[in-house]
Write an enzyme that holds these catalytic residues in place. Structure first.
Site, PDB file in Angstrom:
ATOM      1  N   GLY A 166       0.804  -1.222   0.000  1.00 54.80           N
ATOM      2  CA  GLY A 166       0.000   0.000   0.000  1.00 54.80           C
ATOM      3  C   GLY A 166       0.833   1.265   0.000  1.00 54.80           C
TER       4      GLY A 166
ATOM      5  CG  HIS B  51       5.102   4.722  -5.233  1.00 52.56           C
ATOM      6  ND1 HIS B  51       5.584   3.919  -6.243  1.00 52.56           N
ATOM      7  CD2 HIS B  51       5.604   4.192  -4.083  1.00 52.56           C
ATOM      8  CE1 HIS B  51       6.351   2.980  -5.738  1.00 52.56           C
ATOM      9  NE2 HIS B  51       6.375   3.108  -4.416  1.00 52.56           N
TER      10      HIS B  51
ATOM     11  CG  HIS C  32       2.941   0.488  -5.477  1.00 52.63           C
ATOM     12  ND1 HIS C  32       3.179   1.600  -4.696  1.00 52.63           N
ATOM     13  CD2 HIS C  32       3.522  -0.542  -4.817  1.00 52.63           C
ATOM     14  CE1 HIS C  32       3.853   1.249  -3.621  1.00 52.63           C
ATOM     15  NE2 HIS C  32       4.077  -0.042  -3.661  1.00 52.63           N
TER      16      HIS C  32
ATOM     17  CD  GLN D 277       7.368  -7.646   3.607  1.00 47.80           C
ATOM     18  OE1 GLN D 277       6.545  -8.447   3.176  1.00 47.80           O
ATOM     19  NE2 GLN D 277       7.860  -6.682   2.845  1.00 47.80           N
TER      20      GLN D 277
ATOM     21  CG  ASP E 259      11.550  -3.776  -3.763  1.00 49.41           C
ATOM     22  OD1 ASP E 259      12.064  -3.405  -2.708  1.00 49.41           O
ATOM     23  OD2 ASP E 259      10.657  -3.135  -4.345  1.00 49.41           O
TER      24      ASP E 259
ATOM     25  CG  MET F  56       8.610   6.993  -7.831  1.00 53.15           C
ATOM     26  SD  MET F  56       6.978   7.164  -8.543  1.00 53.15           S
ATOM     27  CE  MET F  56       7.268   8.611  -9.533  1.00 53.15           C
TER      28      MET F  56
ATOM     29  CB  SER G 252       5.732   3.269   0.477  1.00 51.22           C
ATOM     30  OG  SER G 252       5.099   2.581  -0.576  1.00 51.22           O
TER      31      SER G 252
HETATM   32  P1  AMP Z   1       5.904  -2.551  -1.791  1.00 52.53           P
HETATM   33  O1  AMP Z   1       4.555  -1.946  -1.609  1.00 52.53           O
HETATM   34  O2  AMP Z   1       7.033  -1.613  -1.491  1.00 52.53           O
HETATM   35  O3  AMP Z   1       6.043  -3.898  -1.112  1.00 52.53           O
HETATM   36  O4  AMP Z   1       6.050  -2.829  -3.343  1.00 52.53           O
HETATM   37  C1  AMP Z   1       5.094  -3.614  -4.031  1.00 52.53           C
HETATM   38  C2  AMP Z   1       5.612  -3.915  -5.416  1.00 52.53           C
HETATM   39  O5  AMP Z   1       5.850  -2.686  -6.115  1.00 52.53           O
HETATM   40  C3  AMP Z   1       6.956  -4.663  -5.402  1.00 52.53           C
HETATM   41  O6  AMP Z   1       6.954  -5.648  -6.432  1.00 52.53           O
HETATM   42  C4  AMP Z   1       7.954  -3.583  -5.688  1.00 52.53           C
HETATM   43  O7  AMP Z   1       9.130  -4.039  -6.305  1.00 52.53           O
HETATM   44  C5  AMP Z   1       7.162  -2.698  -6.641  1.00 52.53           C
HETATM   45  N1  AMP Z   1       7.726  -1.341  -6.653  1.00 52.53           N
HETATM   46  C6  AMP Z   1       7.969  -0.555  -5.575  1.00 52.53           C
HETATM   47  N2  AMP Z   1       8.558   0.606  -5.968  1.00 52.53           N
HETATM   48  C7  AMP Z   1       8.686   0.533  -7.319  1.00 52.53           C
HETATM   49  C8  AMP Z   1       9.226   1.398  -8.306  1.00 52.53           C
HETATM   50  N3  AMP Z   1       9.747   2.577  -7.992  1.00 52.53           N
HETATM   51  N4  AMP Z   1       9.191   0.999  -9.593  1.00 52.53           N
HETATM   52  C9  AMP Z   1       8.667  -0.222  -9.930  1.00 52.53           C
HETATM   53  N5  AMP Z   1       8.141  -1.084  -9.049  1.00 52.53           N
HETATM   54  C10 AMP Z   1       8.152  -0.719  -7.756  1.00 52.53           C
END
Ligand code: AMP
Length: 288
Positions: free
Chosen positions: A32, A35, A38, A62, A151, A185, A187
């Protein structure tokens, strides 16, 4: 219309209905506070699958003790309206009790891949990720699941888990979305003070420096790592976790660069830990 589920049972019923209707399901797992990064995954999923489900779950498993689980930014209503605008079909938003009703005794162990890079300072992090992703795959039964290159270690581990355990899902890795000044980007960028936010471009700048060195024909991995480390250490607010040139499959370091490499950095600004990476392929080098 976007439907929201907060129980595994309701999500399972939706999955059954869609599958019975012959629809393919794409899953975008997130924590969540969405941005553009996502949303780029969501758009890819919309192109590739008949139905798109997004999970929003801040997964306690995690976070290692002392990390930002409680403070992690949450904005469900805002996230939901962004996802509605993207035409997402289902949002799975369980609480911790729904996902972990009992203290689990089973988890996904990924061995050495989970100990390298970010695993050095976050020892149980990838076990937590692999476990929750496996649970989400069982609950939402996607044909395809979408992850960000941002990631990289997570994406590699999930791909390995899927191969090793024969999950019937295809993993798609989507490019990192960046701010105009190159900062990936995340969160967690909201935690940064204006001063640290300005300095945080050092992650991308150090990756670009590595790319330039590699493209100019330098193949000594430790020289590249050293130059990146010096650049990062020269930024007063930045505390280096790692700056590594590694094999993109094993995540192990190397002496001489030969073939594709993953250049990865992790840097702390106060309590905020940021990561970034760049894949540099052999073809990219030859094109110089
Ligand atoms: P998170 O909410 O941080 O766990 O991210 C959820 C998914 O969004 C994961 O697969 C991240 O790798 C992907 N993600 C997060 N930031 C970016 C970004 N700047 N560009 C592309 N994918 C992203």
């Amino acid at each position: 219309m976007t439907v929201v589920f907060d129980t595994i049972f309701a999500a399972g019923q939706w999955v059954q209905t869609e599958r019975a209707g012959g629809k393919t399901i794409g899953l975008v797992p997130t924590m969540g506070f969405l941005h553009e990064g996502h949303l780029s995954l969501v758009r890819r999923a919309r192109q590739r699958c008949d139905r798109v489900a997004v999970s929003i779950f801040v997964n306690p498993m995690q976070f290692v003790p002392g990390e930002d689980f409680e403070q992690y930014p949450r904005a469900f209503d805002r996230d939901l309206s962004l996802l509605e605008r993207e035409g997402v079909h289902a949002v799975f938003h369980p609480d911790v009790k729904e996902m972990y009703p009992l203290q689990p005794v089973t988890s996904i162990c990924i061995g050495k891949l989970g100990e390298l890079l970010c695993g050095g300072s976050r020892p149980s992090h990838f076990r937590g990720i692999a476990t929750v992703v496996a649970k989400l795959f069982h609950i939402l039964q996607p044909d395809r699941a979408f992850f960000g290159q941002k990631d990289a270690q997570q994406a590699i581990i999930v791909q390995k888990m899927v191969w090793d355990l024969h999950f019937p899902v295809k993993i798609e890795i989507c490019p990192t979305v960046r701010e105009a000044d190159g900062l990936a980007m995340s969160s967690r960028n909201v935690y940064l003070s204006p001063h640290d936010r300005a300095e945080a471009t050092i992650l991308y700048r150090s990756l670009q420096h590595a790319e330039n060195l590699i493209r100019s024909g330098i193949s000594n991995a430790s020289r590249i790592e050293q130059e990146m480390q010096e650049m990062i250490r020269a930024v007063a607010a930045a505390e280096l976790d790692y700056a590594r040139v590694v094999d993109p499959e094993s995540l192990e370091g190397m002496r001489q660069i030969d073939g594709n490499v993953l250049v990865a950095v992790a840097v702390r600004f106060g309590k905020t830990r940021l990561i970034d990476n760049m894949m540099i392929t052999a073809e990219k080098r030859e094109r110089k």
